[in-house]
Design a protein around this motif. Structure first.
Motif, mmCIF file in Angstrom:
data_model
loop_
_atom_site.group_PDB
_atom_site.id
_atom_site.type_symbol
_atom_site.label_atom_id
_atom_site.label_comp_id
_atom_site.label_asym_id
_atom_site.label_seq_id
_atom_site.Cartn_x
_atom_site.Cartn_y
_atom_site.Cartn_z
ATOM 1 N N ALA A 170 -3.388 -21.797 1.901
ATOM 2 C CA ALA A 170 -1.946 -21.638 2.149
ATOM 3 C C ALA A 170 -1.485 -20.216 1.860
ATOM 4 N N SER A 171 -2.042 -19.595 0.820
ATOM 5 C CA SER A 171 -1.677 -18.213 0.471
ATOM 6 C C SER A 171 -2.024 -17.263 1.610
ATOM 7 N N CYS A 172 -3.232 -17.448 2.172
ATOM 8 C CA CYS A 172 -3.664 -16.585 3.284
ATOM 9 C C CYS A 172 -2.778 -16.792 4.515
ATOM 10 N N LYS A 173 -2.502 -18.058 4.826
ATOM 11 C CA LYS A 173 -1.689 -18.356 6.014
ATOM 12 C C LYS A 173 -0.245 -17.875 5.839
ATOM 13 N N ALA A 174 0.341 -18.134 4.681
ATOM 14 C CA ALA A 174 1.733 -17.729 4.437
ATOM 15 C C ALA A 174 1.883 -16.210 4.513
ATOM 16 N N GLN A 195 -2.569 -6.408 4.297
ATOM 17 C CA GLN A 195 -3.048 -5.136 4.857
ATOM 18 C C GLN A 195 -3.718 -5.341 6.212
ATOM 19 N N ALA A 196 -4.406 -6.472 6.365
ATOM 20 C CA ALA A 196 -5.114 -6.752 7.626
ATOM 21 C C ALA A 196 -4.163 -7.099 8.759
ATOM 22 N N THR A 197 -2.934 -7.513 8.427
ATOM 23 C CA THR A 197 -2.010 -8.005 9.455
ATOM 24 C C THR A 197 -0.801 -7.091 9.686
ATOM 25 N N MET A 198 -0.724 -6.003 8.926
ATOM 26 C CA MET A 198 0.404 -5.077 9.083
ATOM 27 C C MET A 198 -0.084 -3.726 9.595
ATOM 28 N N LYS A 199 0.727 -3.079 10.404
ATOM 29 C CA LYS A 199 0.386 -1.736 10.877
ATOM 30 C C LYS A 199 0.367 -0.768 9.693
ATOM 31 N N SER A 200 -0.578 0.135 9.711
ATOM 32 C CA SER A 200 -0.729 1.155 8.661
ATOM 33 C C SER A 200 -0.946 0.532 7.280
ATOM 34 N N ASN A 201 -1.478 -0.704 7.261
ATOM 35 C CA ASN A 201 -1.769 -1.403 5.992
ATOM 36 C C ASN A 201 -0.543 -1.552 5.092
ATOM 37 N N LYS A 202 0.627 -1.556 5.690
ATOM 38 C CA LYS A 202 1.863 -1.631 4.898
ATOM 39 C C LYS A 202 2.017 -3.026 4.286
ATOM 40 N N ARG A 233 5.903 -10.448 -3.570
ATOM 41 C CA ARG A 233 6.488 -11.589 -4.262
ATOM 42 C C ARG A 233 5.646 -12.844 -4.029
ATOM 43 N N LEU A 234 5.122 -13.013 -2.812
ATOM 44 C CA LEU A 234 4.248 -14.161 -2.527
ATOM 45 C C LEU A 234 3.009 -14.112 -3.418
ATOM 46 N N ALA A 235 2.434 -12.930 -3.606
ATOM 47 C CA ALA A 235 1.255 -12.782 -4.470
ATOM 48 C C ALA A 235 1.573 -13.264 -5.885
ATOM 49 N N GLU A 236 2.754 -12.910 -6.373
ATOM 50 C CA GLU A 236 3.181 -13.337 -7.717
ATOM 51 C C GLU A 236 3.383 -14.852 -7.763
ATOM 52 N N ILE A 237 3.981 -15.394 -6.723
ATOM 53 C CA ILE A 237 4.234 -16.845 -6.652
ATOM 54 C C ILE A 237 2.916 -17.618 -6.692
ATOM 55 N N LEU A 254 -7.747 -13.874 -8.002
ATOM 56 C CA LEU A 254 -8.298 -14.006 -6.649
ATOM 57 C C LEU A 254 -7.198 -14.215 -5.616
ATOM 58 N N ARG A 255 -6.260 -15.108 -5.917
ATOM 59 C CA ARG A 255 -5.222 -15.460 -4.931
ATOM 60 C C ARG A 255 -4.317 -14.278 -4.577
ATOM 61 N N PRO A 256 -3.775 -13.542 -5.568
ATOM 62 C CA PRO A 256 -2.981 -12.371 -5.216
ATOM 63 C C PRO A 256 -3.788 -11.310 -4.470
ATOM 64 N N THR A 257 -5.051 -11.146 -4.857
ATOM 65 C CA THR A 257 -5.907 -10.172 -4.159
ATOM 66 C C THR A 257 -6.004 -10.526 -2.676
ATOM 67 N N LEU A 258 -6.191 -11.804 -2.381
ATOM 68 C CA LEU A 258 -6.269 -12.243 -0.984
ATOM 69 C C LEU A 258 -4.956 -12.011 -0.247
ATOM 70 N N VAL A 259 -3.832 -12.264 -0.926
ATOM 71 C CA VAL A 259 -2.528 -12.022 -0.301
ATOM 72 C C VAL A 259 -2.414 -10.544 0.083
ATOM 73 N N PHE A 260 -2.767 -9.643 -0.821
ATOM 74 C CA PHE A 260 -2.668 -8.207 -0.536
ATOM 75 C C PHE A 260 -3.601 -7.788 0.594
ATOM 76 N N LEU A 261 -4.832 -8.335 0.601
ATOM 77 C CA LEU A 261 -5.796 -7.964 1.647
ATOM 78 C C LEU A 261 -5.376 -8.503 3.014
ATOM 79 N N VAL A 262 -4.917 -9.760 3.048
ATOM 80 C CA VAL A 262 -4.457 -10.327 4.327
ATOM 81 C C VAL A 262 -3.221 -9.577 4.817
#
Length: 315
Positions: A173-177, A50-57, A64-68, A40-48
């Protein structure tokens, strides 16, 4: 690139990241990663991301944060299982029952240390501060839980506070970071923190309901294990309001044979499960409200679907 593809790479990376000089430590760490988990946590990192970067980059630092986050989460599970003497986790034998308690404690310490090393190498001081606080929260949550076992005086707000420390803190914290790494506004960072916090609280409440209504197979650990350890969760606290017999059973700490089965039966007969579910829904609605600033997109829809997924585990 869909999130599923990132998660497949993450699974491979986790096993290569936890290389230890001692083969026992490596085997202990790999044992849990091989068992999978919801991710769940890495999935949220990837989705956030994509939501905060241009072109979902998605940046390498996001990956690395997702892994951490998954390493930190897994470390906490290893220590949790030792403290709760839980014999299975994610459907496989827990680390301490496969190896021994010393190995499990060392493996958890090793994973926390490993995560700290990778965190420092993100070279983003703000993200480091946010995630580092989580490890303090874990310790606070464990202390609170162990000091309040079989304590019938704890309130729902005490339970929510402990649930924040043990579960919601890392998700928030994962979402905010992630938003910090994306270099978003403070307001956006705080909105994602709020989303993660309420999602995490709902997740813990649902998990606590499943401890009462789920099977050992679906849980990946013995049903009623939290109750057996004297951890008074939302459905139990609500059930206590209308079941005086439940109070007597908990006061004697399940001393008599059949006490656990009787306690679970009393909780199921009460409104405790429904009230706990209502509480979870309140937090899921708060999580959804935290995302109102986002434009409609596939990523936004996915973040909303996670709230549905959490609730539908018990429906």
């Amino acid at each position: 690139m869909p999130v599923k593809s990132y998660l497949e790479v993450l699974d491979m990376n986790l096993k290569t990241m936890v290389k230890a000089r001692n083969p026992i430590l490596y085997a202990a760490a790999e044992h849990l990663f091989s068992a999978g988990g919801k991710r769940l946590r890495p999935t949220l990192v990837f989705l956030v991301a994509q939501a905060t970067m241009k072109s979902n980059k998605i940046l390498n630092s996001h990956k690395r944060l997702a892994e951490i986050t998954e390493i930190i989460h897994t470390a906490s599970l290893v220590h949790d299982d030792v403290l709760d003497d839980c014999t299975t986790r994610r459907g496989v034998n827990s680390v301490h029952s496969t190896f021994n308690t010393k190995v499990a404690v060392l493996a958890g310490d090793f994973l926390f240390a490993q995560s700290s090393w990778y965190l420092a190498n993100l070279e983003n001081l703000e993200a480091v501060k946010i995630i580092s606080k989580v490890i303090i929260d874990f310790a606070e949550g464990e202390i609170q839980q162990n000091l309040t076992q079989f304590d019938l005086t704890i309130s729902t707000s005490d339970y929510i506070e402990k649930s924040f420390y043990k579960t919601a803190s890392l998700i928030a914290a994962s979402c905010k970071a992630t938003a910090v790494i994306s270099n978003t506004s403070k307001n956006m960072q705080n909105n994602f923190y709020s989303y993660g916090k309420h999602l995490g609280l709902a997740f813990q409440i649902i998990d606590d309901i499943l401890d009462i209504v789920g099977s050992s197979k679906s849980l990946g650990k013995p049903a009623g294990s939290d109750l057996r350890n004297g951890n008074l969760t939302a459905p139990i606290l609500f059930a206590l309001e209308e079941q005086p017999e439940l109070q007597l059973i908990i006061e004697r700490e399940f001393y008599k044979e059949g006490d656990i089965v009787k306690a679970i039966e009393l909780v199921r007969k009460s409104q405790g499960i429904q009230k706990a579910q209502d509480l979870a829904q309140e937090h899921l609605q708060a999580a959804i409200n935290s995302l109102k600033f986002l434009p409609n997109s596939d990523t936004y829809t996915s973040l909303l679907k996670i709230t549905e997924y959490i609730l539908f585990q018990i429906i």
